[in-house]
Design a protein around this motif. Structure first.
Motif, mmCIF file in Angstrom:
data_model
loop_
_atom_site.group_PDB
_atom_site.id
_atom_site.type_symbol
_atom_site.label_atom_id
_atom_site.label_comp_id
_atom_site.label_asym_id
_atom_site.label_seq_id
_atom_site.Cartn_x
_atom_site.Cartn_y
_atom_site.Cartn_z
ATOM 1 N N UNK A 179 0.862 -1.184 0.000
ATOM 2 C CA UNK A 179 0.000 0.000 0.000
ATOM 3 C C UNK A 179 0.897 1.233 0.000
ATOM 4 N N UNK A 180 0.569 2.194 -0.839
ATOM 5 C CA UNK A 180 1.461 3.338 -1.001
ATOM 6 C C UNK A 180 1.396 4.284 0.185
ATOM 7 N N UNK A 181 2.563 4.567 0.719
ATOM 8 C CA UNK A 181 2.654 5.656 1.680
ATOM 9 C C UNK A 181 3.677 6.614 1.092
ATOM 10 N N UNK A 182 3.437 7.890 1.228
ATOM 11 C CA UNK A 182 4.344 8.849 0.614
ATOM 12 C C UNK A 182 5.400 9.299 1.608
ATOM 13 N N UNK A 183 6.575 9.591 1.078
ATOM 14 C CA UNK A 183 7.728 9.977 1.884
ATOM 15 C C UNK A 183 7.442 11.219 2.726
ATOM 16 N N UNK A 184 7.985 11.200 3.928
ATOM 17 C CA UNK A 184 7.880 12.354 4.827
ATOM 18 C C UNK A 184 8.680 13.549 4.292
ATOM 19 N N UNK A 185 9.519 13.297 3.299
ATOM 20 C CA UNK A 185 10.290 14.394 2.698
ATOM 21 C C UNK A 185 9.404 15.331 1.880
ATOM 22 N N UNK A 186 8.231 14.833 1.491
ATOM 23 C CA UNK A 186 7.289 15.658 0.729
ATOM 24 C C UNK A 186 6.517 16.523 1.721
ATOM 25 N N UNK A 187 6.395 17.828 1.464
ATOM 26 C CA UNK A 187 5.662 18.693 2.398
ATOM 27 C C UNK A 187 4.252 18.160 2.671
ATOM 28 N N UNK A 188 3.790 18.342 3.899
ATOM 29 C CA UNK A 188 2.549 17.703 4.361
ATOM 30 C C UNK A 188 1.347 17.971 3.446
ATOM 31 N N UNK A 236 11.471 17.036 -6.793
ATOM 32 C CA UNK A 236 11.590 18.277 -6.021
ATOM 33 C C UNK A 236 11.961 18.043 -4.556
ATOM 34 N N UNK A 237 11.551 16.899 -3.994
ATOM 35 C CA UNK A 237 11.728 16.729 -2.548
ATOM 36 C C UNK A 237 12.462 15.453 -2.130
ATOM 37 N N UNK A 238 12.052 14.311 -2.702
ATOM 38 C CA UNK A 238 12.625 13.053 -2.209
ATOM 39 C C UNK A 238 14.089 12.899 -2.595
ATOM 40 N N UNK A 239 14.410 13.145 -3.882
ATOM 41 C CA UNK A 239 15.795 12.974 -4.322
ATOM 42 C C UNK A 239 16.736 13.943 -3.608
#
Ligand SMILES: [Zn+2]
Length: 202
Positions: free
Chosen positions: A73-82, A183-186
């Protein structure tokens, strides 16, 4: 996540996002690896979502009753703004309602650009500016404009525009996810990698 007869009980289908999905076993479980004496160490099963027809592969270990599923199940990285992360999550969960999902993806893109200080003007203007600054590539810009236009179709309930399909919604979500990665994760991953490198300077 657990087995229940010939079904896999899980919160949501990782493909179409429907809650309490009807995931049905396809074929027989097979042994993946054995311990000493040919005793099964792990089993593999494939389940099919009754709604979207896509498959989920599950590895189980009888010794510890742990299950692993692909795709997870997809969870998105905490590096992406909320705000962008929440919009992505909503867009994914709404894939079964394409127009809603597309609006969610467009909102995620909007939040991401704002988080990178592209705040002035329309989404169109900000996407162009980001490409000018080489924050996104020309190809990403072209793709972004496609997303924006389709989201506008949904918002304005354009009479002439054909209804959005689940495929289109998925394509637009993939763009939004690619943008989040770029923009955020890499950048966050690179920063963490440099901090870990021996002899790294602050
Ligand atoms: Zn599904």
């Amino acid at each position: 996540m657990k087995f229940s007869g010939n079904n896999l009980e899980t919160e949501r289908c990782p493909h179409c996002g429907i809650s309490a999905p009807n995931l049905v076993l396809v074929g027989n479980p097979f042994i993946g690896a054995t311990a000493g004496g040919g005793v099964p160490k792990e089993y593999w099963r494939v389940f099919q979502c009754a709604r979207c027809r896509a498959g989920v592969m599950v590895r189980s270990n009888p010794a510890n009753s742990g299950l692993q599923a692909w795709p997870a199940a997809t969870t998105y990285s905490e590096d992406i703004p909320a705000k962008a992360r929440n919009a992505l999550r909503e867009a994914r969960l709404a894939l079964g309602t394409p127009s809603l999902s597309i609006v969610g993806s467009a909102r995620a893109i909007d939040h991401m650009l704002k988080a990178r200080d592209y705040k002035e003007g329309s989404l169109y203007v900000r996407i162009n500016k980001a490409a000018e600054d080489h924050v996104i590539t020309e190809d990403m810009k072209a793709w972004a404009h496609e997303v924006r236009l389709e989201a506008n179709d949904e918002r304005h309930a354009d009479e002439d525009a054909p209804d959005a399909t689940e495929e289109e919604a998925a394509r637009i979500l993939r763009f939004a996810e690619a943008l989040a990665e770029l923009l955020f994760e890499l950048p966050a991953r690179v920063k963490r990698g440099r901090q870990l490198a021996p002899g790294a300077k602050a």
